[in-house]
Design a protein around this motif. Structure first.
Motif, PDB file in Angstrom:
ATOM      1  N   VAL A 121       0.836  -1.199   0.000  1.00 25.75           N
ATOM      2  CA  VAL A 121       0.000   0.000   0.000  1.00 25.75           C
ATOM      3  C   VAL A 121       0.870   1.248   0.000  1.00 25.75           C
ATOM      4  N   TRP A 122       1.875   1.266   0.897  1.00 26.21           N
ATOM      5  CA  TRP A 122       2.735   2.445   1.004  1.00 26.21           C
ATOM      6  C   TRP A 122       3.642   2.587  -0.202  1.00 26.21           C
ATOM      7  N   VAL A 123       4.099   1.473  -0.783  1.00 23.88           N
ATOM      8  CA  VAL A 123       4.910   1.556  -2.004  1.00 23.88           C
ATOM      9  C   VAL A 123       4.088   2.193  -3.119  1.00 23.88           C
ATOM     10  N   ALA A 124       2.836   1.754  -3.257  1.00 25.99           N
ATOM     11  CA  ALA A 124       1.981   2.305  -4.308  1.00 25.99           C
ATOM     12  C   ALA A 124       1.700   3.788  -4.074  1.00 25.99           C
ATOM     13  N   VAL A 125       1.385   4.146  -2.821  1.00 22.11           N
ATOM     14  CA  VAL A 125       1.068   5.543  -2.516  1.00 22.11           C
ATOM     15  C   VAL A 125       2.284   6.435  -2.697  1.00 22.11           C
ATOM     16  N   PHE A 126       3.431   6.057  -2.123  1.00 22.60           N
ATOM     17  CA  PHE A 126       4.635   6.881  -2.233  1.00 22.60           C
ATOM     18  C   PHE A 126       5.138   6.941  -3.673  1.00 22.60           C
ATOM     19  N   GLY A 169      -6.311 -10.040   0.922  1.00 24.69           N
ATOM     20  CA  GLY A 169      -6.938  -9.857  -0.380  1.00 24.69           C
ATOM     21  C   GLY A 169      -6.543  -8.546  -1.028  1.00 24.69           C
ATOM     22  N   ALA A 170      -6.480  -7.485  -0.228  1.00 27.80           N
ATOM     23  CA  ALA A 170      -6.079  -6.179  -0.764  1.00 27.80           C
ATOM     24  C   ALA A 170      -4.633  -6.209  -1.256  1.00 27.80           C
ATOM     25  N   VAL A 171      -3.763  -6.854  -0.495  1.00 29.94           N
ATOM     26  CA  VAL A 171      -2.361  -6.976  -0.899  1.00 29.94           C
ATOM     27  C   VAL A 171      -2.249  -7.723  -2.223  1.00 29.94           C
ATOM     28  N   ALA A 172      -3.030  -8.797  -2.362  1.00 26.75           N
ATOM     29  CA  ALA A 172      -3.010  -9.565  -3.609  1.00 26.75           C
ATOM     30  C   ALA A 172      -3.447  -8.707  -4.791  1.00 26.75           C
ATOM     31  N   VAL A 173      -4.476  -7.887  -4.589  1.00 20.74           N
ATOM     32  CA  VAL A 173      -4.973  -7.020  -5.658  1.00 20.74           C
ATOM     33  C   VAL A 173      -3.902  -6.004  -6.067  1.00 20.74           C
ATOM     34  N   ILE A 174      -3.264  -5.374  -5.076  1.00 19.04           N
ATOM     35  CA  ILE A 174      -2.261  -4.345  -5.372  1.00 19.04           C
ATOM     36  C   ILE A 174      -1.049  -4.944  -6.068  1.00 19.04           C
ATOM     37  N   ILE A 175      -0.559  -6.071  -5.567  1.00 22.19           N
ATOM     38  CA  ILE A 175       0.614  -6.694  -6.167  1.00 22.19           C
ATOM     39  C   ILE A 175       0.322  -7.117  -7.600  1.00 22.19           C
ATOM     40  N   THR A 176      -0.839  -7.723  -7.817  1.00 19.97           N
ATOM     41  CA  THR A 176      -1.198  -8.172  -9.161  1.00 19.97           C
ATOM     42  C   THR A 176      -1.319  -6.997 -10.119  1.00 19.97           C
ATOM     43  N   ARG A 236       0.037  -3.952  -9.901  1.00 21.05           N
ATOM     44  CA  ARG A 236       1.300  -3.275 -10.165  1.00 21.05           C
ATOM     45  C   ARG A 236       2.265  -4.170 -10.947  1.00 21.05           C
ATOM     46  N   SER A 237       2.187  -5.495 -10.744  1.00 25.61           N
ATOM     47  CA  SER A 237       3.094  -6.388 -11.468  1.00 25.61           C
ATOM     48  C   SER A 237       2.784  -6.394 -12.955  1.00 25.61           C
ATOM     49  N   ARG A 238       1.539  -6.159 -13.314  1.00 19.91           N
ATOM     50  CA  ARG A 238       1.177  -6.114 -14.733  1.00 19.91           C
ATOM     51  C   ARG A 238       1.733  -4.874 -15.427  1.00 19.91           C
ATOM     52  N   MET A 239       2.121  -3.880 -14.622  1.00 18.88           N
ATOM     53  CA  MET A 239       2.674  -2.656 -15.195  1.00 18.88           C
ATOM     54  C   MET A 239       4.181  -2.722 -15.371  1.00 18.88           C
ATOM     55  N   THR A 240       4.826  -3.695 -14.718  1.00 18.65           N
ATOM     56  CA  THR A 240       6.292  -3.771 -14.756  1.00 18.65           C
ATOM     57  C   THR A 240       6.746  -4.587 -15.951  1.00 18.65           C
ATOM     58  N   ARG A 241       7.973  -4.366 -16.339  1.00 26.46           N
ATOM     59  CA  ARG A 241       8.514  -5.112 -17.472  1.00 26.46           C
ATOM     60  C   ARG A 241       8.725  -6.552 -17.072  1.00 26.46           C
ATOM     61  N   PRO A 242       8.675  -7.480 -18.020  1.00 27.59           N
ATOM     62  CA  PRO A 242       8.803  -8.898 -17.723  1.00 27.59           C
ATOM     63  C   PRO A 242      10.105  -9.254 -17.030  1.00 27.59           C
ATOM     64  N   ALA A 243      11.171  -8.474 -17.237  1.00 27.24           N
ATOM     65  CA  ALA A 243      12.472  -8.844 -16.656  1.00 27.24           C
ATOM     66  C   ALA A 243      12.589  -8.489 -15.196  1.00 27.24           C
ATOM     67  N   ALA A 244      11.632  -7.749 -14.660  1.00 24.83           N
ATOM     68  CA  ALA A 244      11.732  -7.308 -13.270  1.00 24.83           C
ATOM     69  C   ALA A 244      11.688  -8.476 -12.327  1.00 24.83           C
ATOM     70  N   ARG A 245      12.371  -8.346 -11.222  1.00 28.41           N
ATOM     71  CA  ARG A 245      12.427  -9.401 -10.217  1.00 28.41           C
ATOM     72  C   ARG A 245      12.131  -8.822  -8.848  1.00 28.41           C
ATOM     73  N   GLU A 269       7.096  -6.859  -3.024  1.00 27.79           N
ATOM     74  CA  GLU A 269       5.844  -6.236  -2.669  1.00 27.79           C
ATOM     75  C   GLU A 269       5.480  -6.442  -1.206  1.00 27.79           C
ATOM     76  N   ALA A 270       6.283  -7.149  -0.463  1.00 27.66           N
ATOM     77  CA  ALA A 270       6.041  -7.276   0.967  1.00 27.66           C
ATOM     78  C   ALA A 270       7.364  -7.529   1.654  1.00 27.66           C
ATOM     79  N   PRO A 271       7.602  -6.930   2.791  1.00 26.71           N
ATOM     80  CA  PRO A 271       8.869  -7.131   3.480  1.00 26.71           C
ATOM     81  C   PRO A 271       8.933  -8.490   4.135  1.00 26.71           C
TER      82      PRO A 271
END
Length: 324
Positions: free
Chosen positions: A104-109, A283-290, A292-301, A320-322
């Protein structure tokens, strides 16, 4: 078989570190405990890297050391320090659910400070996650199901430190190209930060090694060698052989494991409200990670374990989670 074993390590070991922290801080001051943990783990990783690379091994440059130290101070000094301090009064399972909100904070910041695009579904996930937190902790500082306000405050700050360190590592920091060296440097910098916090809060003045229980020693050893080193090795291997969607599932599973272990081994209460709030948060974490991951390039890790960051060059992107 090896893939399944490595994923099991991520699920169980990283989920169990919240339990380990709760046991360790029972008789070891939290900042002192975390400083010792990362001093040992960082030293082992640095020595391992030097022994493996031999003549090709090099220490970080001044710029790399500075930036990596900042990342380590934020992730481990601030992030892990607040987890350890908060778990003195807040159950480990509740702590895991609150820390799981780091995406959540990664997305907001990322949106506020870096102008990153935020999909509409991710905005919905942020709102849902905050609703889950409200259900989980309200009313705080009271009897019954309420939790200690200071402990909750520390646990709210922890993912903010994590997110800040992750974004700095991903977008601004220049870190060593060798992941082991970068992670070891972060650990050592985090240990130094935690030691300073221990001095400022008077923990070292009241620390009595003879008062440490056997259980706390075992927990500290587990956190240092299993939580920080064994899981680290498994994660690095997974980054090379496993698909990212599979690896990312640890972010959903860890809080569930933490809640279950806390209930079974520490008799932490798990009320219907906790279960409902936990389901909403995960559930919210799963939604955010999914989203944002669709926006990243395939090579990202994802990031190196225990510390969400991206190294310089073609290195892992922030997790996406510590992990603790």
């Amino acid at each position: 078989m090896l893939l399944a074993a490595a994923m099991l390590i991520l699920y169980v070991v990283w989920g169990s570190t919240y339990l380990g922290i709760a046991i360790a801080v029972d008789t070891i001051p939290p900042f002192v405990m975390a400083a010792i943990r990362f001093l040992i783990a960082g030293s082992v990783l640095m020595a391992w890297s030097a022994a493996r690379e031999r003549r090709s091994f090099r220490l970080p440059s001044l710029r790399e050391a500075r930036d990596t130290a900042i990342v380590g101070a934020l992730l481990l000094g601030g992030g892990m320090g607040m987890v350890a301090w908060g778990e003195q009064t807040v159950p480990s399972g509740i702590a895991a659910l609150l820390i799981a909100l780091m995406p959540v904070w990664v997305a907001v910041f990322g949106r506020v400070f870096l102008g990153e695009r935020l999909p509409g579904i991710a905005v919905v996930g942020i709102g849902v996650g905050l609703v889950g937190v409200t259900i989980l902790v309200w009313p705080f500082g009271t009897t019954g199901e309420g939790f200690d306000a200071a402990g909750l405050g520390a646990l709210f700050l922890s993912p903010i430190f994590w997110a800040s360190g992750s974004l700095f590592a991903a977008h601004r920091a220049r870190q060593p190209s060798r992941p082991l060296v970068a992670t070891a440097t972060q650990m050592l910098a985090g240990s130094a930060t935690l030691a300073v916090l221990g001095l400022l809060t008077g923990e070292f003045a009241v620390f009595r090694p003879e008062a440490i229980s056997t259980e706390s020693i075992i927990a500290l050893v587990y956190l240092t060698f299993i939580g920080s080193l064994v899981a680290f090795t498994a994660y690095v291997w997974l980054l090379k052989v496993a698909p990212l969607p599979l690896i990312a599932t640890y972010a959903y599973v860890n809080p569930i494991v933490a809640v279950a272990l806390g209930a079974m081994l520490l008799s932490e209460p798990v009320s219907p409200r906790t279960l409902l709030a936990g389901a909403i948060i995960v559930g919210a974490v799963a939604v955010i990670i999914t989203a944002r991951s669709r926006m990243t390039r395939p090579a990202a890790r994802p990031a190196e374990p225990s510390f969400p960051e991206r190294q310089s060059g073609a290195q892992p992107a922030p997790a996406e989670a510590p992990n603790t």
